[in-house]
Each structure stands twice: as C-alpha cells, then as structure tokens.
Design an enzyme around this catalytic site. Structure first.
Site, PDB file in Angstrom:
ATOM      1  N   THR A 105       0.848  -1.198   0.000  1.00 51.04           N
ATOM      2  CA  THR A 105       0.000   0.000   0.000  1.00 51.04           C
ATOM      3  C   THR A 105       0.885   1.251   0.000  1.00 51.04           C
ATOM      4  OG1 THR A 105      -1.805  -1.114   1.123  1.00 51.04           O
ATOM      5  CG2 THR A 105      -1.731   1.271   1.357  1.00 51.04           C
ATOM      6  N   GLY A 106       0.384   2.311  -0.638  1.00 49.75           N
ATOM      7  CA  GLY A 106       1.122   3.583  -0.663  1.00 49.75           C
ATOM      8  C   GLY A 106       1.447   3.976  -2.089  1.00 49.75           C
ATOM      9  N   SER A 107       2.067   5.149  -2.227  1.00 51.73           N
ATOM     10  CA  SER A 107       2.294   5.687  -3.574  1.00 51.73           C
ATOM     11  C   SER A 107       3.325   4.880  -4.357  1.00 51.73           C
ATOM     12  CB  SER A 107       2.719   7.154  -3.474  1.00 51.73           C
ATOM     13  OG  SER A 107       3.867   7.283  -2.660  1.00 51.73           O
TER      14      SER A 107
ATOM     15  N   LYS B 204       6.780   1.229   8.953  1.00 51.37           N
ATOM     16  CA  LYS B 204       5.708   1.276   7.981  1.00 51.37           C
ATOM     17  C   LYS B 204       4.426   1.741   8.658  1.00 51.37           C
ATOM     18  CE  LYS B 204       4.946  -1.894   4.984  1.00 51.37           C
ATOM     19  NZ  LYS B 204       4.600  -0.822   4.026  1.00 51.37           N
TER      20      LYS B 204
ATOM     21  N   GLY C 209       2.659   4.649   7.423  1.00 47.27           N
ATOM     22  CA  GLY C 209       2.337   6.034   7.095  1.00 47.27           C
ATOM     23  C   GLY C 209       0.999   6.131   6.370  1.00 47.27           C
TER      24      GLY C 209
ATOM     25  N   GLU D  71      -0.482  -5.150   6.089  1.00 48.78           N
ATOM     26  CA  GLU D  71       0.851  -5.234   5.467  1.00 48.78           C
ATOM     27  C   GLU D  71       1.733  -6.231   6.207  1.00 48.78           C
ATOM     28  OE1 GLU D  71       1.315  -0.773   3.546  1.00 48.78           O
ATOM     29  OE2 GLU D  71       1.910  -1.081   5.611  1.00 48.78           O
TER      30      GLU D  71
ATOM     31  N   LYS E  12      14.248   7.322   1.921  1.00 52.84           N
ATOM     32  CA  LYS E  12      13.707   6.487   3.009  1.00 52.84           C
ATOM     33  C   LYS E  12      14.811   5.749   3.766  1.00 52.84           C
ATOM     34  CE  LYS E  12       9.377   7.346   1.759  1.00 52.84           C
ATOM     35  NZ  LYS E  12       8.436   6.368   1.301  1.00 52.84           N
TER      36      LYS E  12
END
Ligand SMILES: O=C(CO)[C@H](O)[C@H](O)COP(=O)(O)O
Length: 237
Positions: free
Chosen positions: A28-30, A96, A98, A105, A123
């Site tokens: 998940t995420g950009s 993790k 955010g 996850e 990161k």
C-alpha cells in the site's frame, strides 16, 4: 528526475523478480501503487499471477489495473510481497504504516517467502525513528493503552509525543480493520527489536509499524541509479 519517477523505477526493478505463476502480496502507498500499475501492464500482456492486497485502496487499484486477486484464506503462502516503507535501516528493519495499512501489510509480509521493499532513497536512514512510529490501537481503553505504551518507551530508552492520527477531514483516522492509529515522535529508536517486542505485549495494541526481520531486500531508487540491498540474516531473525 522527480520523486514519483524514482518510485516507479524502484517498482519496475522489483517487477523483474516476478515470474509466471507467482502468488504476490501487494503493498500500500504511492510506491506500491506504481508496482500494481506496472504489474497490471504485464498481466494484460499475458503474465499469470495472483495477488493479495494489503488494503482496500490497493484492492481498488489492483481491480482497476486488471490484477487477479485472492485472499490468504484461499492460498497457503505468498511467493513475494512488494511494498513501500517510511524508513529503512541498514539491517532492513522498517517503519511502515504512514498510509495506515500496517496491520494487513505485516500479516501479508509474514505470509510471504520474500518481502521486497521499494522506495526512493530518501527512506534510507542510519537509525529508525525520525518518521513518527504508527501504532494501531483499539479505541476502547485508549488512556490505559497509551500509559502502557509510554512505559514500554521508557523501558526501551525512547520518548516522544504521541497523537491519535486524524484524517484529512479532521475526524479520527480509522483503519481498514476499524482501529485507530497513534503516531509516536521518537526521533531515534536505538533498539527497534526490543521496542517491537514491548509494544506487541500490550493488550490494546493491535500492531505497530516496526517491521523487524521481515524484509528480504530493499530496492532504492536515487539520482545515482538503483541500489539493491539484500538482507544478510534469514527471514524472521
Ligand atoms: O506503510 C505504508 C502504508 O501503510 C507505505 O508503504 C508507506 O507509508 C510508504 O508509502 P509511500 O510509498 O507512499 O511513501
């Protein structure tokens, strides 16, 4: 090159590890979203894979991109999970959550033979903690849970302000599992493994964003190109 292009490059490099017939965890995420989009292009070209999404947002992305989906109840393991991270240290321990999807996850990463973390190289940190640590909690008894978390922090040599995460509309952010998230500004987590164990022992804590010993490798994209860092110890150590 802008940050989004770097994220896509990292996703493209991770896609090189995917083979026909694989069962994949979808992060998940950009950054993970780039992976899902690129995977969708390969599926359209004939690649046979099946994915387990780590959030409702990723489920929607995967469906839009034509990636077939399943659940961890229907299959017995995952070959690879590809996911982003908020921070990555040299031991490949992660922060993790955010994006608020840390619980699913972590379940998906733990069910995978390999976890590949994809990120732009901002990161990468020498010590975890600059990014606020997400802790997923049950709303019931939050005062007691917060005091237990503070005690765990003190025992593990860290301290910092905690705040219940708010959504953009100002209301409390609610996870896909119906829980809340407390973000803790710790700045420097000297012993992430001990803190992970201490937080996991608190009854009102559902899960926390410290991923210890789960990542097999990290693909970091930066101005100088792509760097792949392999974990030295076996998964779970
Ligand atoms: O843990 C996460 C979501 O819960 C994300 O992987 C993490 O927040 C990184 O997101 P992005 O790729 O957008 O920087």
């Amino acid at each position: 090159m802008d940050m989004d292009q770097l994220k896509r490059q990292a996703a493209a490099r991770a896609l090189e590890e995917v083979r026909d017939g694989m069962q994949l965890g979808l992060g998940t995420g950009s950054t993970a979203k780039h992976f899902v989009e690129l995977l969708g292009e390969r599926v359209a070209a004939g690649l046979k894979v099946i994915g387990v999404p780590t959030s409702e947002a990723t489920r929607a992305d995967a469906e839009r991109c034509g990636v077939p989906l399943t659940t961890l109840d229907a299959i017995d393991h995952l070959d690879i999970t590809v996911d982003g991270a908020d921070e990555i240290d040299p031991e490949l321990n992660l922060i993790k959550g955010g994006g608020g999807a840390l619980l699913r996850e972590k379940i998906v990463a733990a069910a995978s033979d390999r976890m590949i973390v994809i990120a732009d190289d901002t990161k990468w940190v020498p010590t975890l903690g600059r990014f606020p640590l997400p802790i997923e909690v049950i709303p019931f008894g939050l005062g007691a849970t917060s005091r237990a978390i503070e005690k765990a922090f003190a025992e593990c040599g860290v301290s910092g302000q905690m705040a219940v995460r708010k959504a953009k509309d100002g209301h409390v952010f609610v996870t896909d599992g119906g829980h809340w998230i407390v973000d803790a500004r710790l700045e420097r987590i000297v012993d992430p493994a001990s803190l992970a164990r201490a937080l996991s022992a608190i009854p009102g804590v559902v899960e926390h964003g410290l991923f210890i010993g789960l990542a097999s490798s990290a693909v970091l994209a930066g101005g100088e190109g792509i760097r792949v860092i392999e974990r030295r110890k076996p998964k779970g150590d």
